[in-house]
Design a protein around this motif. Structure first.
Motif, PDB file in Angstrom:
ATOM      1  N   GLU A 258      73.158 113.077  61.186  1.00  0.00           N
ATOM      2  CA  GLU A 258      74.088 112.758  62.271  1.00  0.00           C
ATOM      3  C   GLU A 258      75.466 113.393  62.068  1.00  0.00           C
ATOM      4  OE1 GLU A 258      74.012 108.505  62.336  1.00  0.00           O
ATOM      5  OE2 GLU A 258      72.010 108.399  63.247  1.00  0.00           O
ATOM      6  N   GLY A 259      75.602 114.233  61.037  1.00  0.00           N
ATOM      7  CA  GLY A 259      76.864 114.932  60.811  1.00  0.00           C
ATOM      8  C   GLY A 259      77.947 114.084  60.195  1.00  0.00           C
ATOM      9  N   LEU A 260      77.570 113.017  59.484  1.00  0.00           N
ATOM     10  CA  LEU A 260      78.557 112.093  58.930  1.00  0.00           C
ATOM     11  C   LEU A 260      78.850 112.349  57.457  1.00  0.00           C
ATOM     12  CD1 LEU A 260      77.280 108.818  60.636  1.00  0.00           C
ATOM     13  CD2 LEU A 260      79.235 110.221  61.306  1.00  0.00           C
ATOM     14  N   GLY A 261      78.226 113.370  56.867  1.00  0.00           N
ATOM     15  CA  GLY A 261      78.480 113.658  55.461  1.00  0.00           C
ATOM     16  C   GLY A 261      79.930 113.995  55.188  1.00  0.00           C
ATOM     17  N   TRP A 262      80.512 114.784  56.069  1.00  0.00           N
ATOM     18  CA  TRP A 262      81.900 115.246  55.906  1.00  0.00           C
ATOM     19  C   TRP A 262      82.881 114.085  55.851  1.00  0.00           C
ATOM     20  CZ3 TRP A 262      84.388 119.932  55.252  1.00  0.00           C
ATOM     21  CH2 TRP A 262      85.754 119.949  55.498  1.00  0.00           C
ATOM     22  N   THR A 263      82.676 113.079  56.688  1.00  0.00           N
ATOM     23  CA  THR A 263      83.652 111.996  56.792  1.00  0.00           C
ATOM     24  C   THR A 263      83.466 110.913  55.744  1.00  0.00           C
ATOM     25  OG1 THR A 263      82.240 110.917  58.446  1.00  0.00           O
ATOM     26  CG2 THR A 263      83.999 112.321  59.265  1.00  0.00           C
ATOM     27  N   HIS A 264      82.306 110.823  55.110  1.00  0.00           N
ATOM     28  CA  HIS A 264      82.033 109.701  54.210  1.00  0.00           C
ATOM     29  C   HIS A 264      81.899 110.060  52.732  1.00  0.00           C
ATOM     30  CE1 HIS A 264      81.565 106.423  57.142  1.00  0.00           C
ATOM     31  NE2 HIS A 264      81.188 107.383  57.963  1.00  0.00           N
ATOM     32  N   TRP A 265      81.838 111.362  52.399  1.00  0.00           N
ATOM     33  CA  TRP A 265      81.718 111.739  50.988  1.00  0.00           C
ATOM     34  C   TRP A 265      82.742 112.801  50.632  1.00  0.00           C
ATOM     35  CZ3 TRP A 265      77.238 110.294  53.549  1.00  0.00           C
ATOM     36  CH2 TRP A 265      76.443 109.329  52.920  1.00  0.00           C
ATOM     37  N   HIS A 266      83.595 112.502  49.660  1.00  0.00           N
ATOM     38  CA  HIS A 266      84.540 113.496  49.176  1.00  0.00           C
ATOM     39  C   HIS A 266      83.801 114.705  48.612  1.00  0.00           C
ATOM     40  CE1 HIS A 266      88.140 111.057  49.683  1.00  0.00           C
ATOM     41  NE2 HIS A 266      87.478 110.043  49.197  1.00  0.00           N
ATOM     42  N   CYS A 267      82.690 114.459  47.910  1.00  0.00           N
ATOM     43  CA  CYS A 267      81.939 115.565  47.317  1.00  0.00           C
ATOM     44  C   CYS A 267      81.326 116.467  48.385  1.00  0.00           C
ATOM     45  CB  CYS A 267      80.851 115.028  46.388  1.00  0.00           C
ATOM     46  SG  CYS A 267      81.464 114.598  44.738  1.00  0.00           S
ATOM     47  N   TYR A 268      80.993 115.920  49.527  1.00  0.00           N
ATOM     48  CA  TYR A 268      80.488 116.748  50.621  1.00  0.00           C
ATOM     49  C   TYR A 268      81.551 117.747  51.039  1.00  0.00           C
ATOM     50  CZ  TYR A 268      77.863 117.855  54.901  1.00  0.00           C
ATOM     51  OH  TYR A 268      77.158 118.499  55.888  1.00  0.00           O
ATOM     52  N   ARG A 269      82.790 117.265  51.164  1.00  0.00           N
ATOM     53  CA  ARG A 269      83.887 118.159  51.540  1.00  0.00           C
ATOM     54  C   ARG A 269      84.178 119.154  50.424  1.00  0.00           C
ATOM     55  NH1 ARG A 269      85.659 113.150  53.463  1.00  0.00           N
ATOM     56  NH2 ARG A 269      87.204 112.847  51.813  1.00  0.00           N
ATOM     57  N   LEU A 270      84.055 118.706  49.176  1.00  0.00           N
ATOM     58  CA  LEU A 270      84.267 119.609  48.050  1.00  0.00           C
ATOM     59  C   LEU A 270      83.242 120.739  48.069  1.00  0.00           C
ATOM     60  CD1 LEU A 270      85.475 120.355  45.263  1.00  0.00           C
ATOM     61  CD2 LEU A 270      83.896 118.707  44.257  1.00  0.00           C
ATOM     62  N   ILE A 271      81.978 120.407  48.281  1.00  0.00           N
ATOM     63  CA  ILE A 271      80.899 121.391  48.274  1.00  0.00           C
ATOM     64  C   ILE A 271      81.050 122.386  49.411  1.00  0.00           C
ATOM     65  CG2 ILE A 271      78.393 121.667  48.619  1.00  0.00           C
ATOM     66  CD1 ILE A 271      78.151 118.905  47.152  1.00  0.00           C
ATOM     67  N   THR A 272      81.480 121.914  50.557  1.00  0.00           N
ATOM     68  CA  THR A 272      81.603 122.786  51.722  1.00  0.00           C
ATOM     69  C   THR A 272      82.967 123.461  51.809  1.00  0.00           C
ATOM     70  OG1 THR A 272      82.233 120.872  53.087  1.00  0.00           O
ATOM     71  CG2 THR A 272      79.907 121.496  53.079  1.00  0.00           C
TER      72      THR A 272
ATOM     73  N   GLY B 285      74.673 114.117  45.652  1.00  0.00           N
ATOM     74  CA  GLY B 285      74.320 113.101  44.656  1.00  0.00           C
ATOM     75  C   GLY B 285      74.679 113.530  43.246  1.00  0.00           C
ATOM     76  N   ALA B 286      74.452 114.812  42.938  1.00  0.00           N
ATOM     77  CA  ALA B 286      74.789 115.328  41.613  1.00  0.00           C
ATOM     78  C   ALA B 286      76.294 115.267  41.373  1.00  0.00           C
ATOM     79  CB  ALA B 286      74.293 116.761  41.468  1.00  0.00           C
ATOM     80  N   CYS B 287      77.056 115.608  42.399  1.00  0.00           N
ATOM     81  CA  CYS B 287      78.518 115.590  42.298  1.00  0.00           C
ATOM     82  C   CYS B 287      79.047 114.167  42.198  1.00  0.00           C
ATOM     83  CB  CYS B 287      79.100 116.302  43.516  1.00  0.00           C
ATOM     84  SG  CYS B 287      80.899 116.227  43.657  1.00  0.00           S
ATOM     85  N   GLU B 288      78.471 113.250  42.972  1.00  0.00           N
ATOM     86  CA  GLU B 288      78.967 111.875  43.035  1.00  0.00           C
ATOM     87  C   GLU B 288      78.594 111.058  41.795  1.00  0.00           C
ATOM     88  OE1 GLU B 288      80.864 110.439  45.220  1.00  0.00           O
ATOM     89  OE2 GLU B 288      80.819 111.711  46.997  1.00  0.00           O
ATOM     90  N   SER B 289      77.349 111.222  41.314  1.00  0.00           N
ATOM     91  CA  SER B 289      76.853 110.279  40.311  1.00  0.00           C
ATOM     92  C   SER B 289      76.068 110.911  39.172  1.00  0.00           C
ATOM     93  CB  SER B 289      75.952 109.252  40.995  1.00  0.00           C
ATOM     94  OG  SER B 289      74.735 109.884  41.409  1.00  0.00           O
ATOM     95  N   ASP B 290      75.979 112.240  39.122  1.00  0.00           N
ATOM     96  CA  ASP B 290      75.078 112.916  38.181  1.00  0.00           C
ATOM     97  C   ASP B 290      73.624 112.531  38.444  1.00  0.00           C
ATOM     98  OD1 ASP B 290      77.098 114.299  36.974  1.00  0.00           O
ATOM     99  OD2 ASP B 290      77.030 113.231  35.070  1.00  0.00           O
TER     100      ASP B 290
END
Length: 240
Positions: A196-210, A142-147
């Motif tokens: 459900e493990g869907l963070g990786w596929t639906h958020w660019h920031c999730y992939r950035l963080i990981t 959330g911080a990465c996506e929208s502050d």
């Protein structure tokens, strides 16, 4: 003389067998600043077994150190071990943290720490607890996506709200009528998707963080609320 030598050897072995406790000089909360994450190990050496890899931006509760290694607990997983001190930076929470509620200040991955309103943090905390998702990971994304701003909006892509949902996505994975402008809806649907493990596929920031996506790529493409041309958070970009 032999007897004295044996006694000295026994004493030395005895001291060597005692558990080595970390020094207490480094304590408090630190943040992982390593592009592809930082390994948490069973002891203070690169040859020790890896417990997990803490994602970039993970908060780390330090309990002491020995040499170049910090001993403490990952705030995301609750696991305790040793991490290389060079990739841990002191974390102040930006002055907006709370000692009575969940941590509400997080690094946004674009050079600054941002803080959620207390009621926003409580909503995400409740959703994470209900679904068994990582509260820290939800807040970092959330911080990465929208502050961590509930009214964030990307006019280019149309993604909306604190978690930068598309309307179709939040309703497909949530319920009919789910609204990305709603902090409650965004928090609960995101927590469910993370579980459900869907963070990786639906958020660019999730992939950035990981560590699965390069910050330059995210910034250049202006994805999901990422900084745009001329923003100081994108230092490699040139202004028109």
């Amino acid at each position: 003389m032999i007897r004295l030598g044996l006694i000295a050897l026994i004493v030395a072995v005895g001291f060597a067998a005692l558990p080595v406790r970390p020094a207490s000089a480094h304590r408090g909360t630190y943040i992982v600043q390593a592009g592809r994450g930082l390994n948490l190990r069973t002891c203070g050496s690169g040859s020790c077994a890896r417990i997990e890899t803490m994602a970039n931006g993970t908060l780390f509760k330090a309990r002491g150190h020995r040499g170049a290694w910090m001993y403490g607990t990952s705030r995301s997983s609750g696991k305790t071990g040793w991490a290389w001190l060079a990739y841990l930076s002191p974390y102040s929470g930006g002055g907006g943290g709370s000692t009575s509620g969940p941590q509400r200040c997080f690094w946004n991955f674009w050079s600054r720490t941002v803080c959620a309103e207390p009621w926003v943090a409580e909503e995400f905390w409740a959703a994470a607890k209900y679904y068994g998702a990582s509260y820290d990971m939800l807040m970092l994304v959330g911080a990465c996506e929208s502050d961590l701003l509930p009214n964030a909006y990307n006019p280019i892509s149309g993604v909306t709200g604190i978690m930068q949902f598309e309307w179709s996505t939040i309703q497909a994975f949530g319920w009919p009528g789910a609204n990305p402008w709603s902090v409650h809806d965004s928090a609960w649907v995101a927590a469910k998707m993370f579980r459900e493990g869907l963070g990786w596929t639906h958020w660019h920031c999730y992939r950035l963080i990981t560590g699965g996506e390069d910050a330059r790529t995210v910034c250049d493409q202006g994805l999901n609320g990422a900084p745009t041309m001329g923003d100081p958070d994108c230092p490699w970009r040139e202004t028109d």
